[in-house]
Design a protein around this motif. Sequence first.
Motif, PDB file in Angstrom:
ATOM      1  N   GLU A 388       0.851  -1.199   0.000  1.00 42.52           N
ATOM      2  CA  GLU A 388       0.000   0.000   0.000  1.00 42.52           C
ATOM      3  C   GLU A 388       0.883   1.244   0.000  1.00 42.52           C
ATOM      4  OE1 GLU A 388      -3.710   1.944   2.558  1.00 42.52           O
ATOM      5  OE2 GLU A 388      -2.858  -0.011   3.097  1.00 42.52           O
ATOM      6  N   GLY A 389       0.504   2.220  -0.838  1.00 44.47           N
ATOM      7  CA  GLY A 389       1.261   3.454  -0.963  1.00 44.47           C
ATOM      8  C   GLY A 389       2.421   3.390  -1.927  1.00 44.47           C
ATOM      9  N   THR A 390       2.602   2.266  -2.614  1.00 43.23           N
ATOM     10  CA  THR A 390       3.704   2.122  -3.581  1.00 43.23           C
ATOM     11  C   THR A 390       3.164   2.240  -5.012  1.00 43.23           C
ATOM     12  OG1 THR A 390       3.481  -0.293  -3.619  1.00 43.23           O
ATOM     13  CG2 THR A 390       4.994   0.653  -2.009  1.00 43.23           C
ATOM     14  N   VAL A 391       4.092   2.191  -5.928  1.00 47.89           N
ATOM     15  CA  VAL A 391       3.741   2.401  -7.339  1.00 47.89           C
ATOM     16  C   VAL A 391       4.082   1.138  -8.135  1.00 47.89           C
ATOM     17  CG1 VAL A 391       4.168   3.793  -9.408  1.00 47.89           C
ATOM     18  CG2 VAL A 391       4.186   4.861  -7.124  1.00 47.89           C
ATOM     19  N   VAL A 392       3.159   0.747  -9.004  1.00 51.40           N
ATOM     20  CA  VAL A 392       3.412  -0.312  -9.978  1.00 51.40           C
ATOM     21  C   VAL A 392       3.864   0.351 -11.272  1.00 51.40           C
ATOM     22  CG1 VAL A 392       2.419  -2.198 -11.325  1.00 51.40           C
ATOM     23  CG2 VAL A 392       1.719  -1.863  -8.939  1.00 51.40           C
ATOM     24  N   GLU A 393       5.056  -0.041 -11.750  1.00 52.46           N
ATOM     25  CA  GLU A 393       5.640   0.587 -12.946  1.00 52.46           C
ATOM     26  C   GLU A 393       5.458  -0.338 -14.155  1.00 52.46           C
ATOM     27  OE1 GLU A 393       9.667   1.214 -11.918  1.00 52.46           O
ATOM     28  OE2 GLU A 393       9.205   2.388 -10.126  1.00 52.46           O
ATOM     29  N   VAL A 394       4.727   0.164 -15.150  1.00 47.22           N
ATOM     30  CA  VAL A 394       4.474  -0.595 -16.378  1.00 47.22           C
ATOM     31  C   VAL A 394       5.185   0.126 -17.522  1.00 47.22           C
ATOM     32  CG1 VAL A 394       2.731  -1.544 -17.936  1.00 47.22           C
ATOM     33  CG2 VAL A 394       2.241  -1.344 -15.474  1.00 47.22           C
ATOM     34  N   ARG A 395       6.094  -0.628 -18.214  1.00 40.03           N
ATOM     35  CA  ARG A 395       6.851  -0.040 -19.324  1.00 40.03           C
ATOM     36  C   ARG A 395       6.691  -0.927 -20.551  1.00 40.03           C
ATOM     37  NH1 ARG A 395      10.316   0.218 -14.997  1.00 40.03           N
ATOM     38  NH2 ARG A 395      11.452  -1.634 -15.743  1.00 40.03           N
ATOM     39  N   THR A 406       7.061  -4.760 -19.452  1.00 39.33           N
ATOM     40  CA  THR A 406       7.675  -5.005 -18.144  1.00 39.33           C
ATOM     41  C   THR A 406       6.787  -4.422 -17.071  1.00 39.33           C
ATOM     42  OG1 THR A 406       9.874  -4.850 -19.133  1.00 39.33           O
ATOM     43  CG2 THR A 406       9.740  -4.686 -16.754  1.00 39.33           C
ATOM     44  N   VAL A 407       6.449  -5.229 -16.048  1.00 39.69           N
ATOM     45  CA  VAL A 407       5.599  -4.819 -14.934  1.00 39.69           C
ATOM     46  C   VAL A 407       6.380  -5.062 -13.644  1.00 39.69           C
ATOM     47  CG1 VAL A 407       3.401  -5.137 -13.765  1.00 39.69           C
ATOM     48  CG2 VAL A 407       3.542  -5.437 -16.251  1.00 39.69           C
ATOM     49  N   ALA A 408       6.650  -3.975 -12.899  1.00 34.80           N
ATOM     50  CA  ALA A 408       7.439  -4.061 -11.666  1.00 34.80           C
ATOM     51  C   ALA A 408       6.602  -3.572 -10.503  1.00 34.80           C
ATOM     52  CB  ALA A 408       8.714  -3.240 -11.796  1.00 34.80           C
ATOM     53  N   ASP A 409       6.518  -4.367  -9.437  1.00 36.71           N
ATOM     54  CA  ASP A 409       5.750  -3.959  -8.250  1.00 36.71           C
ATOM     55  C   ASP A 409       6.687  -3.826  -7.053  1.00 36.71           C
ATOM     56  OD1 ASP A 409       6.105  -6.503  -6.893  1.00 36.71           O
ATOM     57  OD2 ASP A 409       4.578  -7.352  -8.210  1.00 36.71           O
ATOM     58  N   ARG A 410       6.102  -3.478  -5.915  1.00 40.41           N
ATOM     59  CA  ARG A 410       6.843  -3.349  -4.655  1.00 40.41           C
ATOM     60  C   ARG A 410       6.267  -4.293  -3.606  1.00 40.41           C
ATOM     61  NH1 ARG A 410      11.802  -1.018  -5.107  1.00 40.41           N
ATOM     62  NH2 ARG A 410      11.712   0.742  -6.570  1.00 40.41           N
ATOM     63  N   GLY A 411       5.945  -5.505  -4.071  1.00 42.49           N
ATOM     64  CA  GLY A 411       5.371  -6.477  -3.162  1.00 42.49           C
ATOM     65  C   GLY A 411       6.422  -7.301  -2.440  1.00 42.49           C
ATOM     66  N   PRO A 412       6.027  -8.423  -1.860  1.00 39.99           N
ATOM     67  CA  PRO A 412       6.960  -9.255  -1.078  1.00 39.99           C
ATOM     68  C   PRO A 412       7.922 -10.051  -1.947  1.00 39.99           C
ATOM     69  CG  PRO A 412       4.795 -10.285  -1.156  1.00 39.99           C
ATOM     70  CD  PRO A 412       4.633  -8.937  -1.807  1.00 39.99           C
ATOM     71  N   GLY A 413       7.671 -10.100  -3.248  1.00 41.95           N
ATOM     72  CA  GLY A 413       8.550 -10.895  -4.114  1.00 41.95           C
ATOM     73  C   GLY A 413       8.263 -12.386  -4.003  1.00 41.95           C
ATOM     74  N   VAL A 414       9.098 -13.187  -4.633  1.00 39.95           N
ATOM     75  CA  VAL A 414       8.931 -14.643  -4.677  1.00 39.95           C
ATOM     76  C   VAL A 414      10.286 -15.279  -4.393  1.00 39.95           C
ATOM     77  CG1 VAL A 414       8.335 -16.618  -6.148  1.00 39.95           C
ATOM     78  CG2 VAL A 414       7.049 -14.483  -6.349  1.00 39.95           C
TER      79      VAL A 414
END
Length: 484
Positions: A388-395, A406-414
């Motif tokens: 919450e409060g972060t940005v998803v970057e789509v390029r 390319t889709v980059a998030d700021r989640g917990p990752g894998v």
Amino acid sequence: MRFGRLFWKFFFAFWLALLLAGVGVGSAVWWHQQKERERIEAERDPLLNGGPRVTLALSAAASVLAHGGLPALRDLVAEWRGERMPRMFVVDEAGREVFGREVGVDLVADARAKATSDDPRRPARLASTPDGQRLLLFVPQVPGERFEPRHDLPPGMGPRPGEPPRGGRPPFDRHGPLPPNPWVPITTGLIASVVFSALLAWYLARPIRNLRWAFGAVANGQLETRVGPLMGARRDEIADLGGDFDRMAQQIQNLIGAQRRLLHDVSHELRSPLARLQAAIGLARQDPAKLEATLDRIEREAVRLDELVGQLLTIARLDAGTRDSRSEPVELFDLAAAIADDARFEAHTRGRELTFTGEGEAEGEMRVELVQRAFENVIRNAVKYTAEGTVVEVRASAADGRFVLTVADRGPGVPEADLTAIFEPFYRSPAGQSAGGFGLGLAIARRAVEAHGGRIAASNRPDGGLVMEIVLPFGPAAAAQKMP
């Protein structure tokens, strides 16, 4: 025409068989001739030459000896040598050849015995010199000597033994090459052919039997069967066929395993909403006053089941390769931008942000519904898991006939070990268990992208979050890479 390794093996085996068969036949003929020569040598007795010409020569020599003595006979023998007459031996009573030539004792004894016979054609003659000396005259049969009639010489004249004739047929060598038994080369060639045919049949039949056994084992459900170890160091088209079989068996094993896991996961996923539906129906029957809330619960579960079944059908169609939609022209930059705008609204309602960057042209013939489903699943998945409060970057970008999203998030990752497993049906990483969903979105995205000859991959961001990359060919380069 391209010759494979099996052809060259047949080629060299064929010529090796011919070579060995030739050597075997030649050896058999040589052995036969050697045995025949030994037999003839063992059976040979002292031989004297006979015939009308020899008889005439002996009579003439005896007459010359009786009137002119040894000097006249020596001159006659020398003259005969020039005329290529038979070689005549003259032996005294002591057994010595008067002209100093070597002669066998047995031959002299045989000639002396035949000289006393009454046969006028005898091959030896006793004659006397003017001084009364008794001499033995005879003509030995020289090996290889055979007098043939001549049409260009008077009767009784012919070539000297050991010299080529001046006409007619060549001399026959009695102890030269003898005609072998015809069964010797036939039997030798037959044995060589049988041996090489047996070796070649064994060489070809053994891997074929292994392949037949492997096919039967796979047909009986033993999907772990492999024939590669049974081929050993073999390197030809049959070994390549064995490698293809192993890859086929591995693919079948993977597909069957994936199908079994899918059925297990589907049954597990269906069990929960069905159980909640049954519970809601039971509550409605027990407390009619809560019927409205129970119906809302039933409706939500029905929608959830409908969504699950729809996603399962989509995966099944993609795995089967069926074309449930036609290819249409699509501009990938515009499609990605439109989906990003819709996802931005959803992100705002969740307290998140989404940005889209990308300009250019990437138009191609594609199954728009599948491509749209892939873009939506990846982008909405990032919106769901980003903090919450972060940005998803789509390029979006395009180069060399390839469109890259390319889709980059700021989640917990894998976890690194699970970066490939997240594209399997019903897989959800431990960090995303609380986010809901069925774990089918990325599985559908991967199949949709691969159906167009593209690829999708995931990687973790160094500072936290997940990066998804979709690569799709477009334009003329895409036609050859699409799934049939």
